[in-house]
Design a protein around this motif. Sequence first.
Motif, PDB file in Angstrom:
ATOM      1  N   ARG A   7       0.732  -1.380  -0.443  1.00  0.00           N
ATOM      2  CA  ARG A   7       0.408  -0.197  -0.148  1.00  0.00           C
ATOM      3  C   ARG A   7       1.210   1.117   0.449  1.00  0.00           C
ATOM      4  NH1 ARG A   7      -1.951   2.809   4.786  1.00  0.00           N
ATOM      5  NH2 ARG A   7      -3.179   4.510   4.067  1.00  0.00           N
ATOM      6  N   ASP A   8       0.172   2.601  -0.993  1.00  0.00           N
ATOM      7  CA  ASP A   8       1.291   3.310  -0.323  1.00  0.00           C
ATOM      8  C   ASP A   8       0.174   4.624   0.638  1.00  0.00           C
ATOM      9  OD1 ASP A   8       2.458   5.762  -0.865  1.00  0.00           O
ATOM     10  OD2 ASP A   8       2.150   6.167  -3.290  1.00  0.00           O
ATOM     11  N   PRO A   9       0.944   4.418   1.271  1.00  0.00           N
ATOM     12  CA  PRO A   9      -0.025   5.642   2.570  1.00  0.00           C
ATOM     13  C   PRO A   9      -0.205   6.344   2.052  1.00  0.00           C
ATOM     14  CG  PRO A   9       1.767   4.615   3.498  1.00  0.00           C
ATOM     15  CD  PRO A   9       2.105   4.202   2.381  1.00  0.00           C
ATOM     16  N   GLY A  10       0.910   7.508   1.195  1.00  0.00           N
ATOM     17  CA  GLY A  10       0.639   8.767   1.166  1.00  0.00           C
ATOM     18  C   GLY A  10       1.520   9.889   2.422  1.00  0.00           C
ATOM     19  N   LEU A  11       0.405  10.532   2.269  1.00  0.00           N
ATOM     20  CA  LEU A  11       0.837  11.418   3.240  1.00  0.00           C
ATOM     21  C   LEU A  11      -0.377  11.361   4.536  1.00  0.00           C
ATOM     22  CD1 LEU A  11       2.259  14.600   1.492  1.00  0.00           C
ATOM     23  CD2 LEU A  11       3.745  13.213   2.738  1.00  0.00           C
ATOM     24  N   GLN A  12      -1.132  10.605   4.382  1.00  0.00           N
ATOM     25  CA  GLN A  12      -2.549  10.759   4.728  1.00  0.00           C
ATOM     26  C   GLN A  12      -2.427  10.182   6.020  1.00  0.00           C
ATOM     27  OE1 GLN A  12      -4.162   7.572   6.936  1.00  0.00           O
ATOM     28  NE2 GLN A  12      -5.448   8.992   8.084  1.00  0.00           N
ATOM     29  N   PRO A  13      -0.319   9.431   6.628  1.00  0.00           N
ATOM     30  CA  PRO A  13      -0.366   8.921   8.085  1.00  0.00           C
ATOM     31  C   PRO A  13       0.315   9.789   8.233  1.00  0.00           C
ATOM     32  CG  PRO A  13      -0.416   6.944   6.786  1.00  0.00           C
ATOM     33  CD  PRO A  13      -0.147   7.955   5.617  1.00  0.00           C
ATOM     34  N   GLU A  14       1.264  10.971   7.707  1.00  0.00           N
ATOM     35  CA  GLU A  14       1.753  11.822   8.361  1.00  0.00           C
ATOM     36  C   GLU A  14       0.818  12.902   8.870  1.00  0.00           C
ATOM     37  OE1 GLU A  14       5.421  13.296   9.705  1.00  0.00           O
ATOM     38  OE2 GLU A  14       5.492  11.672   9.003  1.00  0.00           O
ATOM     39  N   ARG A  15       0.009  13.107   8.329  1.00  0.00           N
ATOM     40  CA  ARG A  15      -0.730  14.034   8.839  1.00  0.00           C
ATOM     41  C   ARG A  15      -1.071  13.838   9.757  1.00  0.00           C
ATOM     42  NH1 ARG A  15      -2.451  14.610   3.375  1.00  0.00           N
ATOM     43  NH2 ARG A  15      -4.073  13.791   3.524  1.00  0.00           N
ATOM     44  N   THR A  16      -1.649  12.384   9.999  1.00  0.00           N
ATOM     45  CA  THR A  16      -2.230  12.682  11.263  1.00  0.00           C
ATOM     46  C   THR A  16      -1.504  11.804  12.259  1.00  0.00           C
ATOM     47  OG1 THR A  16      -3.594  10.864  10.211  1.00  0.00           O
ATOM     48  CG2 THR A  16      -3.857  10.311  12.265  1.00  0.00           C
ATOM     49  N   ARG A  17       0.232  11.591  12.253  1.00  0.00           N
ATOM     50  CA  ARG A  17       0.723  11.899  13.194  1.00  0.00           C
ATOM     51  C   ARG A  17       1.134  13.144  13.894  1.00  0.00           C
ATOM     52  NH1 ARG A  17       3.527   9.616   9.831  1.00  0.00           N
ATOM     53  NH2 ARG A  17       3.374   6.810  10.041  1.00  0.00           N
ATOM     54  N   LEU A  18       1.240  13.780  12.763  1.00  0.00           N
ATOM     55  CA  LEU A  18       1.367  15.817  13.166  1.00  0.00           C
ATOM     56  C   LEU A  18       0.021  16.322  13.882  1.00  0.00           C
ATOM     57  CD1 LEU A  18       2.918  17.049   9.558  1.00  0.00           C
ATOM     58  CD2 LEU A  18       4.438  16.447  12.263  1.00  0.00           C
ATOM     59  N   ALA A  19      -0.683  15.974  12.793  1.00  0.00           N
ATOM     60  CA  ALA A  19      -2.191  16.879  14.098  1.00  0.00           C
ATOM     61  C   ALA A  19      -2.011  15.700  15.980  1.00  0.00           C
ATOM     62  CB  ALA A  19      -3.283  15.512  13.347  1.00  0.00           C
ATOM     63  N   TRP A  20      -1.291  14.461  15.901  1.00  0.00           N
ATOM     64  CA  TRP A  20      -2.189  14.360  17.586  1.00  0.00           C
ATOM     65  C   TRP A  20      -0.432  14.719  18.144  1.00  0.00           C
ATOM     66  CZ3 TRP A  20      -4.656  11.086  20.140  1.00  0.00           C
ATOM     67  CH2 TRP A  20      -5.426  10.503  19.613  1.00  0.00           C
ATOM     68  N   ARG A  21       0.797  15.275  17.511  1.00  0.00           N
ATOM     69  CA  ARG A  21       1.518  15.779  18.170  1.00  0.00           C
ATOM     70  C   ARG A  21       1.024  17.430  18.355  1.00  0.00           C
ATOM     71  NH1 ARG A  21       6.656  13.326  17.982  1.00  0.00           N
ATOM     72  NH2 ARG A  21       6.701  10.960  16.180  1.00  0.00           N
ATOM     73  N   ARG A  22       0.732  18.289  17.154  1.00  0.00           N
ATOM     74  CA  ARG A  22      -0.631  19.625  17.731  1.00  0.00           C
ATOM     75  C   ARG A  22      -1.147  18.980  18.834  1.00  0.00           C
ATOM     76  NH1 ARG A  22      -0.489  19.436  12.293  1.00  0.00           N
ATOM     77  NH2 ARG A  22      -2.210  19.162  12.163  1.00  0.00           N
ATOM     78  N   THR A  23      -1.759  18.667  18.387  1.00  0.00           N
ATOM     79  CA  THR A  23      -2.745  17.932  19.582  1.00  0.00           C
ATOM     80  C   THR A  23      -2.506  17.771  21.825  1.00  0.00           C
ATOM     81  OG1 THR A  23      -4.513  17.022  18.214  1.00  0.00           O
ATOM     82  CG2 THR A  23      -4.899  16.680  20.871  1.00  0.00           C
ATOM     83  N   THR A  24      -1.099  16.998  21.331  1.00  0.00           N
ATOM     84  CA  THR A  24      -0.445  16.698  22.644  1.00  0.00           C
ATOM     85  C   THR A  24      -0.159  18.716  23.349  1.00  0.00           C
ATOM     86  OG1 THR A  24      -0.288  14.723  21.549  1.00  0.00           O
ATOM     87  CG2 THR A  24       1.291  15.302  23.390  1.00  0.00           C
ATOM     88  N   LEU A  25       0.581  18.832  22.072  1.00  0.00           N
ATOM     89  CA  LEU A  25       1.092  19.979  22.465  1.00  0.00           C
ATOM     90  C   LEU A  25       0.432  21.137  22.938  1.00  0.00           C
ATOM     91  CD1 LEU A  25       4.203  21.652  22.559  1.00  0.00           C
ATOM     92  CD2 LEU A  25       3.112  22.629  20.576  1.00  0.00           C
ATOM     93  N   THR A  26      -0.931  20.981  22.504  1.00  0.00           N
ATOM     94  CA  THR A  26      -2.076  22.253  22.649  1.00  0.00           C
ATOM     95  C   THR A  26      -2.298  21.954  24.515  1.00  0.00           C
ATOM     96  OG1 THR A  26      -2.791  22.363  21.304  1.00  0.00           O
ATOM     97  CG2 THR A  26      -4.137  22.924  22.184  1.00  0.00           C
ATOM     98  N   CYS A  27      -2.349  20.795  24.588  1.00  0.00           N
ATOM     99  CA  CYS A  27      -2.803  19.544  25.571  1.00  0.00           C
ATOM    100  C   CYS A  27      -2.197  19.917  26.920  1.00  0.00           C
ATOM    101  CB  CYS A  27      -3.289  17.891  25.489  1.00  0.00           C
ATOM    102  SG  CYS A  27      -4.432  17.292  27.144  1.00  0.00           S
ATOM    103  N   THR A  28      -0.781  19.490  26.442  1.00  0.00           N
ATOM    104  CA  THR A  28       0.360  20.435  27.371  1.00  0.00           C
ATOM    105  C   THR A  28       0.442  21.588  28.597  1.00  0.00           C
ATOM    106  OG1 THR A  28       1.427  18.917  26.693  1.00  0.00           O
ATOM    107  CG2 THR A  28       2.908  19.944  27.221  1.00  0.00           C
ATOM    108  N   VAL A  29      -0.281  22.921  27.171  1.00  0.00           N
ATOM    109  CA  VAL A  29       0.329  24.042  27.806  1.00  0.00           C
ATOM    110  C   VAL A  29      -1.111  23.933  28.601  1.00  0.00           C
ATOM    111  CG1 VAL A  29      -0.602  26.055  26.726  1.00  0.00           C
ATOM    112  CG2 VAL A  29       0.666  24.703  25.117  1.00  0.00           C
ATOM    113  N   VAL A  30      -2.509  23.922  28.140  1.00  0.00           N
ATOM    114  CA  VAL A  30      -3.228  23.899  28.563  1.00  0.00           C
ATOM    115  C   VAL A  30      -3.729  23.181  30.358  1.00  0.00           C
ATOM    116  CG1 VAL A  30      -6.022  23.143  28.736  1.00  0.00           C
ATOM    117  CG2 VAL A  30      -4.833  24.056  26.608  1.00  0.00           C
TER     118      VAL A  30
END
Length: 99
Positions: A7-30
């Motif tokens: 399977r060629d996953p394309g960029l979707q898994p990378e975008r999902t990883r980045l979204a989880w990292r942004r959400t974790t950073l936001t949660c940390t700040v809060v």
Amino acid sequence: MTAPPARDPGLQPERTRLAWRRTTLTCTVVAVLAARQTAQDTALAAGLSVVAWLGFLWVAHRRLRAMDAARPAAMPVRGAIAAVGCVLALAACAVAIVV
């Protein structure tokens, strides 16, 4: 001759990883802001915000590890409920701080 990848996953898994990292950073700040605000008033709210933050980190870490697979499985319902519960707990801490 080598077989093509399953399977060629394309960029979707990378975008999902980045979204989880942004959400974790936001949660940390809060969580840090909530703990800082409540540390002077009550240790209970500060402790609850830290526990909610640690729970969210655990869920995010498990999801990021699952995303390393060639075909990542869908997020389990338990994990999604845990993530939502942690976010709601942080929101409840924020409401308790304001009121």
